[in-house]
Design an enzyme around this catalytic site. Structure first.
Site, PDB file in Angstrom:
ATOM      1  N   GLU A 111     -11.650  16.437  -6.649  1.00  0.00           N
ATOM      2  CA  GLU A 111     -11.173  15.472  -7.643  1.00  0.00           C
ATOM      3  C   GLU A 111     -11.398  15.885  -9.104  1.00  0.00           C
ATOM      4  O   GLU A 111     -11.738  15.045  -9.930  1.00  0.00           O
ATOM      5  CB  GLU A 111     -11.814  14.110  -7.378  1.00  0.00           C
ATOM      6  CG  GLU A 111     -11.473  13.585  -5.994  1.00  0.00           C
ATOM      7  CD  GLU A 111     -12.147  12.279  -5.666  1.00  0.00           C
ATOM      8  OE1 GLU A 111     -11.482  11.421  -5.078  1.00  0.00           O
ATOM      9  OE2 GLU A 111     -13.344  12.102  -5.975  1.00  0.00           O
TER      10      GLU A 111
HETATM   11  C1  NGO Z   1     -14.077  10.878  -1.985  1.00  0.00           C
HETATM   12  C2  NGO Z   1     -14.653  11.290  -3.313  1.00  0.00           C
HETATM   13  C3  NGO Z   1     -16.016  10.716  -3.567  1.00  0.00           C
HETATM   14  C4  NGO Z   1     -16.047   9.240  -3.226  1.00  0.00           C
HETATM   15  C5  NGO Z   1     -15.588   9.052  -1.803  1.00  0.00           C
HETATM   16  C6  NGO Z   1     -15.592   7.602  -1.411  1.00  0.00           C
HETATM   17  C7  NGO Z   1     -14.739  13.004  -1.884  1.00  0.00           C
HETATM   18  C8  NGO Z   1     -14.948  14.337  -1.310  1.00  0.00           C
HETATM   19  N1  NGO Z   1     -14.707  12.727  -3.166  1.00  0.00           N
HETATM   20  O1  NGO Z   1     -14.580  11.918  -1.139  1.00  0.00           O
HETATM   21  O2  NGO Z   1     -16.378  10.917  -4.903  1.00  0.00           O
HETATM   22  O3  NGO Z   1     -17.354   8.761  -3.371  1.00  0.00           O
HETATM   23  O4  NGO Z   1     -14.325   9.573  -1.597  1.00  0.00           O
HETATM   24  O5  NGO Z   1     -15.137   7.374  -0.126  1.00  0.00           O
END
Ligand code: NGO
Length: 688
Positions: A470
């Site tokens: 992300e």
């Molecule tokens: C995503 C995100 C995290 C969140 C999570 C919540 C990943 C790998 N990055 O998973 O920052 O906390 O969802 O479900």
């Protein structure tokens, strides 16, 4: 209700997922959660000071589903079904069962005789079947004539290399049995009266060959306890030999004469010891002596894992969890033969590991968490303590430093790392994707090298997790260049890179492992990275993310990847899940628990159980054993174990919990349990 502060000015864009609702603040007396009966102040003290203190004994002050002790331990009932007297911790089972005070040897002797008589009248414990183990073993060969009864004079005889496992096994069994269970080292375990023997010497002769006794392997397979076929590149030969137990396999023989665990490594012995624990009545989880017949079902188990990497992740960044909480989580993993604990140590809301060369990361970046709480961080000694505790339980710690995104806490501490060179405000909300370290500044790479170097030096395990998820604001080309350099910096520490599957488009690095958290198995980028040599850890968001709610009314958790009930957590196959990724490229599975809405150990446990054992089974058990209806029956028997051990769990309606439980199912905790005060102390720098 804790408020989620508004996003900072440089905060999230509207494309990000909505924040998870926090639990509503129910009135305390409206909470159906029962206090653990033995949660007296003394019971909440750690049992010992070292990392070897059993957290389940040290931290019983968690909330329990509303299950009465008698229901949780149905085996301890009289013939008429009435609850038997439960002896106190300071008295022997014999004395207490006879209702006699500890006065004189003759009284004690009388008590012993009376207790023996009473024991004969006890209803037999709910029988544990040899094939009731979770995760399902590779091969189970029951021998109904071979039940073993653990008696007060039992001893553990062990090859010196298995000493530590034997000590741990004895430590699990002593509180409930009240038996001394001395551990003696002997080069020849067959010498003397055999009781519990751990032998790391490989293909030892079993104490009693159940196949010769008429339970051939083929019969067991036909009866629905299949042996594993060769798969995933491992060497299962299916003929019942125990000469290919590998790094983690074990053989367990239970006969009337004794119990023997055989393995070629201490890890194998440890997994075998966990199986022994599960084969004893649920009351073995009691922290005080219980009048029980400690019968184990006879037969042989030959067992080894399907995948080498089986893990869970705890996000200690969104909410901080102190050392004691983490140690208890390690115990939970170890019960189900999970062998990796991934710690998500850094994120926008907090930096949780001390870094000497960049001290403000923890001191400033560690002082926040979601909802505005005080946060916390691990000193080097704290972290070492977690690593050592885990290692003793054959669990490898995988530290994650999430880069280049998810770095707001680092930017607050060191604005020079920020693209605009100005400190953002601390972030205590739950959005994602807005922060990143400046990929165009050389200082960033000095920071990455220093942090990775220090964390690697503290970590004996082979893995360093780089995050990589992300980083929405970093252009694709800069992202790939950043990842290539960061991967090289990991390699320079001697560790192997793990990263979320967003790393896929970056160049391959020797041995690198991608952690796949997608929700659609059609992922050409990941499949291509695998073709270039990457291996995969499977954490599909819609099956393995334990922060997802079980059902719409689950009071905590997310639902962006859907609802994950126990069946959904169980019904998928890591070996075939991502199109174009063969089973041989799958290193294993991991169940991540993100903690935006998870604030206490009780809530961690609530989200873990019963789903963690489901994912553990996918990682350990041969695919041939996969069967939802059998799994749900097997896991049902763990409810009384969890209740007895003081472990919070979700009383999922899909699971046929034992009938002796109250007709109203145990209730879920509807409000967070405050952190145990000791947990907070653990957060203080310099305390470990
Ligand atoms: C995503 C995100 C995290 C969140 C999570 C919540 C990943 C790998 N990055 O998973 O920052 O906390 O969802 O479900």
């Amino acid at each position: 209700m804790p408020t989620i502060p508004a996003a900072p000015e440089n905060g999230p864009q509207p494309t990000v997922r909505p924040a998870a609702p926090r639990p509503t603040g129910a009135e305390p007396d409206a909470s159906p959660v029962a206090a653990r009966p033995d949660a007296s102040p003394s019971a909440t003290e750690p049992a010992a000071t070292g990392p070897d203190a059993t957290p389940s004994a040290a931290q019983p002050a968690v909330t329990l589903p509303d299950v009465s002790p008698s229901a949780a331990q149905p085996a301890v009932t009289g013939p008429d079904g009435s609850p038997s007297a439960r002896p106190g911790a300071s008295r022997s089972v014999a004395e207490a069962a006879a209702g006699l005070p500890d006065v004189s040897p003759s009284a004690a002797e009388l008590a012993r005789v009376a207790a023996d008589r009473a024991a004969g009248q006890l209803a037999p414990p709910a029988p544990v079947r040899l094939d009731a183990v979770v995760p399902a073993p590779e091969r189970v060969l029951p021998d109904p004539g071979g039940d073993f009864t653990l008696t007060p004079d039992a001893a553990l005889r062990v090859d010196p290399a298995g000493r530590d496992v034997a000590d741990q096994l004895a430590g699990w069994l002593r509180p409930a049995t009240g038996f001394p269970l001395p551990v003696t080292e002997t080069a020849d375990p067959a010498e003397g009266r055999l009781t519990l023997t751990l032998s790391p010497t490989g293909a030892a002769t079993p104490t009693h060959d159940t196949r010769a006794a008429g339970t051939p392997a083929g019969e067991a397979r036909a009866a629905g306890t299949p042996a594993g076929d060769a798969q995933d590149g491992d060497a299962r030969d299916g003929d019942g030999d125990d000469d290919a137990l590998g790094d983690e396999g074990y053989r367990l023989d239970v006969t009337t004469a004794g119990v023997r665990i055989t393995a070629t490594t201490p890890a194998g012995l440890f997994h075998g010891a966990q199986t022994v624990r599960q084969l004893l009545p649920a009351a073995v989880e009691s922290t005080t002596p219980v009048a029980e017949r400690w019968v184990m079902p006879g037969g042989t188990i030959v067992d080894r894992p399907r995948f080498p990497y089986r893990g869970a992740m705890l996000d200690v960044a969104r909410h901080f969890f102190g050392v004691r909480d983490v140690l208890r989580v390690v115990d939970h993993l170890a019960r189900y033969k999970l062998n990796h604990l991934h710690l998500h140590l850094t994120d926008d809301q907090g930096w949780r590991i001390a870094v000497d060369s960049w001290p403000r990361l923890a001191e400033v970046g560690g002082a926040t968490e979601v909802g505005g709480g005080p946060g916390g961080w691990y000193t080097r000694d704290d972290y070492r303590r977690i690593v050592a505790y885990a290692a003793r339980r054959h669990v490898t710690v995988v530290p994650e430093i999430d880069l280049p995104g998810h770095t707001n806490a680092a930017l607050v501490a060191y604005p020079e790392l920020a693209p605009g060179k100005t400190a953002p405000p601390p972030y205590t909300g739950t959005e994602v994707g807005f922060s990143y370290v400046d990929p165009a500044d050389e200082r960033t790479y000095a920071f990455v090298a220093d942090v990775l170097g220090e964390v690697a030096a503290l970590t004996p395990g082979p893995w360093l997790h780089l995050g990589g998820d992300e980083a929405f604001k970093v252009p694709a080309e800069s992202y790939r260049a950043f990842v290539a350099r960061a991967q090289a910096l990991v390699a320079a520490t001697g560790k192997t890179v793990v990263g979320w599957h967003q790393l896929a488009p970056a160049e391959h690095a020797a041995g690198r492992v991608l952690q796949w958290w997608g929700t659609n198995g059609d992922d050409p980028d990941t499949a291509e990275a695998v073709r270039r040599g990457a291996r995969l850890i499977l954490s599909p968001g819609n099956h393995a993310y334990l922060d997802m709610k079980y059902a719409p009314d689950t009071p905590i958790g997310h639902d962006w990847a859907g609802l994950i009930d126990v069946r959904r957590a169980y019904e998928w196959d890591p070996g075939t899940h991502v199109r174009g990724v063969p089973a041989e490229a799958v290193l294993g599975v991991e169940a991540p628990l993100w903690t935006e809405s998870v604030t206490t150990l009780a809530e961690v446990e609530y989200m873990f159980f019963p789903r963690l054992p489901a994912v553990a089974e996918l990682g350990w058990s041969p695919r041939e054993t996969h069967d939802w209806s059998r799994f749900r029956s097997r896991v049902a028997a763990h409810g009384p174990r969890w209740a007895t051990a003081g472990i919070t769990f979700h009383p999922s309606p899909e699971i046929p919990w034992p009938a002796l439980w109250p007709s109203t199912p145990p209730q879920i905790p509807t409000q967070p349990t405050p952190h145990h005060p000791l947990t907070r102390e653990d957060a203080q720098p310099g305390r470990s």
